[in-house]
Design an enzyme around this catalytic site. Structure first.
Site, PDB file in Angstrom:
ATOM      1  N   ALA A 147       4.005 -24.991 -20.021  1.00 22.57           N
ATOM      2  CA  ALA A 147       4.464 -25.992 -19.049  1.00 22.57           C
ATOM      3  C   ALA A 147       5.623 -25.450 -18.223  1.00 22.57           C
ATOM      4  CB  ALA A 147       4.883 -27.278 -19.768  1.00 22.57           C
ATOM      5  N   THR A 156      10.252  -8.801 -20.147  1.00 20.73           N
ATOM      6  CA  THR A 156      10.915  -8.618 -18.861  1.00 20.73           C
ATOM      7  C   THR A 156      11.433  -7.187 -18.675  1.00 20.73           C
ATOM      8  OG1 THR A 156      12.945  -9.221 -17.670  1.00 20.73           O
ATOM      9  CG2 THR A 156      12.966  -9.594 -20.026  1.00 20.73           C
ATOM     10  N   ASP A 157      11.549  -6.763 -17.427  1.00 18.44           N
ATOM     11  CA  ASP A 157      12.133  -5.442 -17.137  1.00 18.44           C
ATOM     12  C   ASP A 157      13.625  -5.407 -17.456  1.00 18.44           C
ATOM     13  OD1 ASP A 157      13.116  -7.021 -15.053  1.00 18.44           O
ATOM     14  OD2 ASP A 157      12.515  -5.655 -13.455  1.00 18.44           O
ATOM     15  N   GLU A 158      14.223  -6.589 -17.678  1.00 14.27           N
ATOM     16  CA  GLU A 158      15.672  -6.604 -17.938  1.00 14.27           C
ATOM     17  C   GLU A 158      16.026  -5.938 -19.259  1.00 14.27           C
ATOM     18  OE1 GLU A 158      17.880 -10.037 -16.840  1.00 14.27           O
ATOM     19  OE2 GLU A 158      16.297 -10.751 -15.521  1.00 14.27           O
ATOM     20  N   TYR A 209      20.430 -12.789 -22.801  1.00 11.67           N
ATOM     21  CA  TYR A 209      19.007 -13.070 -22.537  1.00 11.67           C
ATOM     22  C   TYR A 209      18.178 -11.806 -22.737  1.00 11.67           C
ATOM     23  CZ  TYR A 209      14.736 -13.289 -19.753  1.00 11.67           C
ATOM     24  OH  TYR A 209      13.427 -13.173 -19.333  1.00 11.67           O
ATOM     25  N   LYS A 223      15.280 -10.759 -25.571  1.00  8.61           N
ATOM     26  CA  LYS A 223      13.909 -10.362 -25.231  1.00  8.61           C
ATOM     27  C   LYS A 223      13.611  -8.968 -25.806  1.00  8.61           C
ATOM     28  CE  LYS A 223      11.323 -12.352 -23.070  1.00  8.61           C
ATOM     29  NZ  LYS A 223      10.363 -13.449 -23.427  1.00  8.61           N
ATOM     30  N   ASN A 255      11.154  -9.502 -11.601  1.00  5.96           N
ATOM     31  CA  ASN A 255      11.452 -10.906 -11.275  1.00  5.96           C
ATOM     32  C   ASN A 255      10.263 -11.589 -10.608  1.00  5.96           C
ATOM     33  OD1 ASN A 255      14.071 -10.412 -12.098  1.00  5.96           O
ATOM     34  ND2 ASN A 255      14.998 -11.270 -10.258  1.00  5.96           N
TER      35      ASN A 255
HETATM   36  P1  NAD Z   1      10.540 -21.049 -17.934  1.00  7.90           P
HETATM   37  O1  NAD Z   1      11.950 -21.242 -18.393  1.00  7.90           O
HETATM   38  O2  NAD Z   1      10.124 -21.586 -16.621  1.00  7.90           O
HETATM   39  O3  NAD Z   1       9.532 -21.643 -19.023  1.00  7.90           O
HETATM   40  C1  NAD Z   1       9.751 -21.528 -20.393  1.00  7.90           C
HETATM   41  C2  NAD Z   1       8.878 -22.551 -21.085  1.00  7.90           C
HETATM   42  O4  NAD Z   1       9.037 -22.401 -22.498  1.00  7.90           O
HETATM   43  C3  NAD Z   1       9.259 -24.003 -20.755  1.00  7.90           C
HETATM   44  O5  NAD Z   1       8.113 -24.750 -20.473  1.00  7.90           O
HETATM   45  C4  NAD Z   1       9.952 -24.500 -22.014  1.00  7.90           C
HETATM   46  O6  NAD Z   1       9.785 -25.887 -22.229  1.00  7.90           O
HETATM   47  C5  NAD Z   1       9.223 -23.677 -23.085  1.00  7.90           C
HETATM   48  N1  NAD Z   1      10.029 -23.505 -24.294  1.00  7.90           N
HETATM   49  C6  NAD Z   1      11.312 -23.081 -24.381  1.00  7.90           C
HETATM   50  N2  NAD Z   1      11.713 -23.068 -25.664  1.00  7.90           N
HETATM   51  C7  NAD Z   1      10.653 -23.458 -26.407  1.00  7.90           C
HETATM   52  C8  NAD Z   1      10.430 -23.618 -27.796  1.00  7.90           C
HETATM   53  N3  NAD Z   1      11.406 -23.357 -28.692  1.00  7.90           N
HETATM   54  N4  NAD Z   1       9.218 -24.032 -28.223  1.00  7.90           N
HETATM   55  C9  NAD Z   1       8.219 -24.294 -27.332  1.00  7.90           C
HETATM   56  N5  NAD Z   1       8.369 -24.168 -26.007  1.00  7.90           N
HETATM   57  C10 NAD Z   1       9.580 -23.745 -25.540  1.00  7.90           C
HETATM   58  O7  NAD Z   1      10.300 -19.471 -18.020  1.00  7.90           O
HETATM   59  P2  NAD Z   1       9.403 -18.553 -17.104  1.00  7.90           P
HETATM   60  O8  NAD Z   1      10.200 -18.097 -15.944  1.00  7.90           O
HETATM   61  O9  NAD Z   1       8.095 -19.191 -16.888  1.00  7.90           O
HETATM   62  O10 NAD Z   1       9.236 -17.284 -18.068  1.00  7.90           O
HETATM   63  C11 NAD Z   1       8.156 -17.244 -19.006  1.00  7.90           C
HETATM   64  C12 NAD Z   1       8.279 -15.956 -19.802  1.00  7.90           C
HETATM   65  O11 NAD Z   1       8.269 -14.832 -18.912  1.00  7.90           O
HETATM   66  C13 NAD Z   1       9.574 -15.853 -20.596  1.00  7.90           C
HETATM   67  O12 NAD Z   1       9.279 -15.278 -21.839  1.00  7.90           O
HETATM   68  C14 NAD Z   1      10.445 -14.922 -19.762  1.00  7.90           C
HETATM   69  O13 NAD Z   1      11.342 -14.208 -20.577  1.00  7.90           O
HETATM   70  C15 NAD Z   1       9.404 -14.013 -19.145  1.00  7.90           C
HETATM   71  N6  NAD Z   1       9.752 -13.445 -17.838  1.00  7.90           N
HETATM   72  C16 NAD Z   1      10.140 -14.241 -16.815  1.00  7.90           C
HETATM   73  C17 NAD Z   1      10.406 -13.659 -15.571  1.00  7.90           C
HETATM   74  C18 NAD Z   1      10.801 -14.501 -14.372  1.00  7.90           C
HETATM   75  O14 NAD Z   1      11.113 -13.936 -13.323  1.00  7.90           O
HETATM   76  N7  NAD Z   1      10.788 -15.822 -14.450  1.00  7.90           N
HETATM   77  C19 NAD Z   1      10.312 -12.277 -15.400  1.00  7.90           C
HETATM   78  C20 NAD Z   1       9.919 -11.489 -16.494  1.00  7.90           C
HETATM   79  C21 NAD Z   1       9.633 -12.089 -17.697  1.00  7.90           C
END
Ligand code: NAD
Length: 338
Positions: free
Chosen positions: A10, A124-126, A148, A152, A177
């Site tokens: 979600a 993530t690349d971070e 963060y 990861k 990103n």
């Molecule tokens: P987001 O914060 O939009 O979504 C995270 C989701 O996880 C939310 O729906 C939240 O309700 C759910 N969540 C959080 N804690 C939870 C728990 N304990 N149990 C169940 N659900 C839980 O994040 P995003 O930007 O969609 O990122 C998704 C993944 O991709 C993450 O793992 C993030 O590290 C990785 N990521 C994101 C990016 C970016 O640019 N957004 C880039 C590289 C990697």
């Protein structure tokens, strides 16, 4: 890969991914497990609910009993759930360790018990930390500099250790990103777009020289799907190939897209541990999986800004909550990364 459990479905990227794979004829069921934190919104799944394949379960990935019950009814796990916002990790590192590290372990434990066919851990690349020059391949050392990224990196290593130790067929993706519709307005692109559309000023950290690679969320989801289908267990895949931009260059694009000028921008001192540059080499995913990002930045940003323009009901309440949170916890209002 007939029955896929998607954690964090979600959220921003997870919801795009669910809407993508639910259309695949060879995928029979998709279950979303999401605790709906401030970042998760069931509405993000939108049209996916039209499909009889989708089941939504509100629950926490730290709930071992629930996780065990769900994992045993699926053949693959795609793990997006995380605390994802760098700035929040400065004031709430514990929540990041709990969800990102222990939550991942909980899922891996269940995957081990139930002989899951594929586990994709989305990262993530971070985790590579700042790179003054060059690009990081999957072999580069992990040098995360903020909580963060450290959480990861730890979860990546745990996923890989479950492959080595127990044979859980885990793959890790590390993307740059992401941007696109449905992203929470705490992140830099929606933050700038929504503020500019509301006639509010935006702020840049330092001199706006931090470099990030911007990848459209649909391109990342295509890469994650490729890893789900064809990735080799125990392998890491960088998913980059978007556009490298400094904060100033990104701001220039967003001002143009939103019809604003530099008068709307002010500079504030840099935040701590603000990595100057990330850059990943994604040739492995390209060569082995045929991964190839397709979106052009200008088109992607225009489409993204248009989505925020047309959907104020989706982000205005989140912005109000964010402002209340920031005044309660003295969180920074400017972002330089994401
Ligand atoms: P987001 O914060 O939009 O979504 C995270 C989701 O996880 C939310 O729906 C939240 O309700 C759910 N969540 C959080 N804690 C939870 C728990 N304990 N149990 C169940 N659900 C839980 O994040 P995003 O930007 O969609 O990122 C998704 C993944 O991709 C993450 O793992 C993030 O590290 C990785 N990521 C994101 C990016 C970016 O640019 N957004 C880039 C590289 C990697």
């Amino acid at each position: 890969m007939k029955h896929v459990l998607v954690t964090g479905g979600a959220g921003f990227i997870g919801s795009h991914f669910v809407k993508r794979i639910i259309q695949s004829v060879d995928i029979a069921t998709v279950t979303v497990l999401d605790s709906l934190t401030y970042a998760g919104h069931i509405e993000n799944l939108g049209t996916a609910f039209l499909s009889p394949k989708l089941t939504f379960v509100r629950g926490n990935i730290l709930d071992a009993e629930l996780v065990d019950d769900l994992v045993q009814r699926h053949t693959a796990v795609v793990h997006f759930a995380a605390e994802s916002h760098v700035d929040r990790s400065f004031s709430a590192a514990g929540a990041f360790l709990a969800t990102n590290v222990h939550g991942t372990q909980t899922l891996l434990d269940a995957s081990m018990r139930h002989s899951i066919e594929r586990f994709v851990h989305v990262s993530t690349d971070e985790v590579y930390g700042p790179l003054p020059e060059g690009t990081a391949t999957e072999e580069a050392p992990l040098r995360p500099s903020v909580p963060y990224a450290a959480s990861k990196a730890a979860s990546d290593l745990i996923a890989l250790s479950y492959f080595q130790t127990y044979g859980v067929p885990a793959c890790v993706t590390r993307s740059s990103n992401n941007y696109g519709p449905y992203q929470h307005p705490e992140k830099i692109i929606p933050l700038f777009v929504t503020r500019l559309l509301s006639g509010e000023p935006v702020t840049l950290h330092g001199r706006g020289e931090h470099v990030r690679n911007w990848l459209h969320v649909e391109d990342n989801c295509a890469g994650v799907e490729a890893v789900l289908r064809d990735g080799t267990p125990g392998e890491v895949y960088n998913l980059g190939g978007g556009t490298d931009l400094t904060g100033r260059e990104l701001t220039e694009h967003l001002l143009r897209t939103c019809g604003a000028t530099w008068d709307a921008v002010t500079y504030i001192p840099d935040r701590p541990a603000n990595d100057l540059r990330y850059s990943i080499d994604w040739s492995k995913a390209a060569g082995q999986l045929g991964y190839r990002p397709e979106r052009v930045l200008e088109d992607g940003l225009a489409e993204t800004a248009d989505w925020y323009r047309r959907n104020p009901d989706r982000w205005a309440p989140l912005m109000r909550n964010l402002k209340a949170d920031r005044s309660a916890h003295a969180m920074p209002v400017a972002l330089a990364g994401r």
